[in-house]
Motif scaffolding. Structure first.
Motif, PDB file in Angstrom:
ATOM      1  N   MET A 158       0.852  -1.218  -0.062  1.00 48.43           N
ATOM      2  CA  MET A 158      -0.010   0.024  -0.013  1.00 48.43           C
ATOM      3  C   MET A 158       0.851   0.913  -0.109  1.00 48.43           C
ATOM      4  N   LEU A 159       0.531   2.321  -0.720  1.00 49.77           N
ATOM      5  CA  LEU A 159       1.258   3.469  -0.968  1.00 49.77           C
ATOM      6  C   LEU A 159       0.763   4.480   0.198  1.00 49.77           C
ATOM      7  N   LEU A 160       1.806   4.938   0.918  1.00 53.60           N
ATOM      8  CA  LEU A 160       1.571   5.861   1.984  1.00 53.60           C
ATOM      9  C   LEU A 160       1.991   7.251   1.766  1.00 53.60           C
ATOM     10  N   ILE A 161       1.086   8.243   1.842  1.00 44.82           N
ATOM     11  CA  ILE A 161       1.230   9.652   1.531  1.00 44.82           C
ATOM     12  C   ILE A 161       1.285  10.374   2.695  1.00 44.82           C
ATOM     13  N   HIS A 162       2.402  11.380   2.582  1.00 45.05           N
ATOM     14  CA  HIS A 162       2.608  12.294   4.134  1.00 45.05           C
ATOM     15  C   HIS A 162       1.669  13.587   3.756  1.00 45.05           C
ATOM     16  N   CYS A 163       0.744  14.016   4.492  1.00 46.55           N
ATOM     17  CA  CYS A 163      -0.099  15.219   4.412  1.00 46.55           C
ATOM     18  C   CYS A 163       0.699  16.084   5.282  1.00 46.55           C
ATOM     19  N   PRO A 164       1.135  17.115   4.630  1.00 45.99           N
ATOM     20  CA  PRO A 164       2.093  18.145   5.471  1.00 45.99           C
ATOM     21  C   PRO A 164       1.023  19.026   6.319  1.00 45.99           C
ATOM     22  N   TYR A 165      -0.085  19.112   6.260  1.00 43.02           N
ATOM     23  CA  TYR A 165      -0.905  19.969   7.175  1.00 43.02           C
ATOM     24  C   TYR A 165      -1.458  18.742   8.380  1.00 43.02           C
ATOM     25  N   CYS A 166      -1.835  17.738   8.049  1.00 44.77           N
ATOM     26  CA  CYS A 166      -2.217  16.627   9.287  1.00 44.77           C
ATOM     27  C   CYS A 166      -1.101  15.888   9.928  1.00 44.77           C
ATOM     28  N   ARG A 167       0.204  16.253   9.315  1.00 46.62           N
ATOM     29  CA  ARG A 167       1.280  15.598   9.676  1.00 46.62           C
ATOM     30  C   ARG A 167       1.178  13.985   9.926  1.00 46.62           C
ATOM     31  N   GLU A 168       0.601  13.325   8.920  1.00 49.71           N
ATOM     32  CA  GLU A 168       0.365  11.706   9.085  1.00 49.71           C
ATOM     33  C   GLU A 168       0.692  11.355   7.859  1.00 49.71           C
ATOM     34  N   ASP A 169       1.172  10.038   7.773  1.00 49.35           N
ATOM     35  CA  ASP A 169       1.384   9.127   6.694  1.00 49.35           C
ATOM     36  C   ASP A 169      -0.083   8.306   6.402  1.00 49.35           C
ATOM     37  N   LEU A 170      -0.736   8.566   5.184  1.00 48.35           N
ATOM     38  CA  LEU A 170      -2.003   7.860   5.406  1.00 48.35           C
ATOM     39  C   LEU A 170      -1.969   7.210   4.063  1.00 48.35           C
ATOM     40  N   PRO A 171      -2.929   6.172   3.841  1.00 49.58           N
ATOM     41  CA  PRO A 171      -2.925   5.507   2.561  1.00 49.58           C
ATOM     42  C   PRO A 171      -3.397   6.365   1.259  1.00 49.58           C
ATOM     43  N   GLU A 172      -2.893   5.700   0.243  1.00 49.35           N
ATOM     44  CA  GLU A 172      -3.429   6.611  -0.960  1.00 49.35           C
ATOM     45  C   GLU A 172      -4.628   6.913  -1.308  1.00 49.35           C
ATOM     46  N   LEU A 173      -5.533   6.019  -0.652  1.00 45.13           N
ATOM     47  CA  LEU A 173      -7.257   6.032  -0.976  1.00 45.13           C
ATOM     48  C   LEU A 173      -7.587   7.534  -0.239  1.00 45.13           C
ATOM     49  N   GLU A 174      -7.018   7.853   0.594  1.00 45.42           N
ATOM     50  CA  GLU A 174      -7.300   9.307   1.334  1.00 45.42           C
ATOM     51  C   GLU A 174      -6.993  10.251   0.282  1.00 45.42           C
ATOM     52  N   PHE A 175      -6.514  10.295  -0.489  1.00 45.09           N
ATOM     53  CA  PHE A 175      -6.153  11.409  -1.411  1.00 45.09           C
ATOM     54  C   PHE A 175      -6.528  11.435  -2.852  1.00 45.09           C
ATOM     55  N   ALA A 176      -6.526  12.667  -3.513  1.00 37.23           N
ATOM     56  CA  ALA A 176      -6.829  12.950  -5.108  1.00 37.23           C
ATOM     57  C   ALA A 176      -5.785  13.478  -5.655  1.00 37.23           C
ATOM     58  N   TYR A 177      -5.342  13.011  -6.925  1.00 34.91           N
ATOM     59  CA  TYR A 177      -4.115  13.483  -7.753  1.00 34.91           C
ATOM     60  C   TYR A 177      -4.922  14.951  -8.187  1.00 34.91           C
ATOM     61  N   ALA A 178      -4.231  15.951  -8.335  1.00 32.90           N
ATOM     62  CA  ALA A 178      -4.868  17.076  -8.806  1.00 32.90           C
ATOM     63  C   ALA A 178      -3.825  17.700  -9.724  1.00 32.90           C
ATOM     64  N   GLY A 179      -3.049  17.094 -10.514  1.00 31.54           N
ATOM     65  CA  GLY A 179      -2.138  17.547 -11.754  1.00 31.54           C
ATOM     66  C   GLY A 179      -0.767  17.979 -11.318  1.00 31.54           C
ATOM     67  N   GLU A 180      -0.218  18.473 -12.345  1.00 29.77           N
ATOM     68  CA  GLU A 180       1.089  19.130 -12.065  1.00 29.77           C
ATOM     69  C   GLU A 180       1.196  20.493 -11.361  1.00 29.77           C
ATOM     70  N   ALA A 181       2.310  20.236 -10.418  1.00 26.20           N
ATOM     71  CA  ALA A 181       2.232  21.597  -9.558  1.00 26.20           C
ATOM     72  C   ALA A 181       2.951  22.647 -10.325  1.00 26.20           C
ATOM     73  N   HIS A 182       2.914  23.805  -9.650  1.00 24.99           N
ATOM     74  CA  HIS A 182       3.758  24.922 -10.201  1.00 24.99           C
ATOM     75  C   HIS A 182       3.465  25.450 -11.539  1.00 24.99           C
ATOM     76  N   ILE A 183       2.282  25.229 -11.899  1.00 25.37           N
ATOM     77  CA  ILE A 183       1.896  25.929 -13.163  1.00 25.37           C
ATOM     78  C   ILE A 183       1.331  27.132 -12.829  1.00 25.37           C
ATOM     79  N   ASP A 184       1.846  28.115 -13.699  1.00 22.76           N
ATOM     80  CA  ASP A 184       1.353  29.497 -13.374  1.00 22.76           C
ATOM     81  C   ASP A 184       0.471  30.113 -14.497  1.00 22.76           C
ATOM     82  N   ARG A 185      -0.929  30.622 -13.834  1.00 21.04           N
ATOM     83  CA  ARG A 185      -1.649  31.085 -14.791  1.00 21.04           C
ATOM     84  C   ARG A 185      -1.412  32.042 -15.562  1.00 21.04           C
ATOM     85  N   PRO A 186      -1.834  32.407 -16.719  1.00 26.02           N
ATOM     86  CA  PRO A 186      -1.261  33.285 -17.543  1.00 26.02           C
ATOM     87  C   PRO A 186      -1.897  34.864 -17.019  1.00 26.02           C
TER      88      PRO A 186
END
Length: 99
Positions: A1-29
């Motif tokens: 099982m893949l664990l992802i660390h939430c920097p706000y909750c400060r916990e390592d949780l299963p991937e099912l708790e999270f949703a992918y939201a695309g590439e980071a650091h894309i600046d809006r025109p």
């Protein structure tokens, strides 16, 4: 099982708790109305899709509900680090893929 660390909750949780939201650091025109159809297409749909370290946005949907960024190696699927939205891209000591 893949664990992802939430920097706000400060916990390592299963991937099912999270949703992918695309590439980071894309600046809006600054002025989207001045973009050509091709430039608008590139902003909306064209992403780097690197082999190696990729900076991504994730959302902790079954927890705090907040967005955060992550550096993930697309080859091993290993998360190298996660950090709060709005924080700069971390220095990974040369592990970044060529962009």
């Amino acid at each position: 099982m893949l664990l992802i660390h939430c920097p706000y909750c400060r916990e390592d949780l299963p991937e099912l708790e999270f949703a992918y939201a695309g590439e980071a650091h894309i600046d809006r025109p600054a002025d989207p109305s001045t973009l050509s159809d091709e430039e608008w297409r590139d902003y909306l749909f064209i992403r780097s899709n690197v082999k190696g370290v990729h900076f991504e946005r994730w959302r902790h949907v079954h927890g705090c509900g907040r967005f955060f960024n992550a550096a993930r190696d697309t080859v091993s699927d290993k998360f190298l680090t996660t950090y709060k939205a709005g924080e700069p891209r971390p220095d990974l000591g040369g592990k970044e893929a060529a962009e």
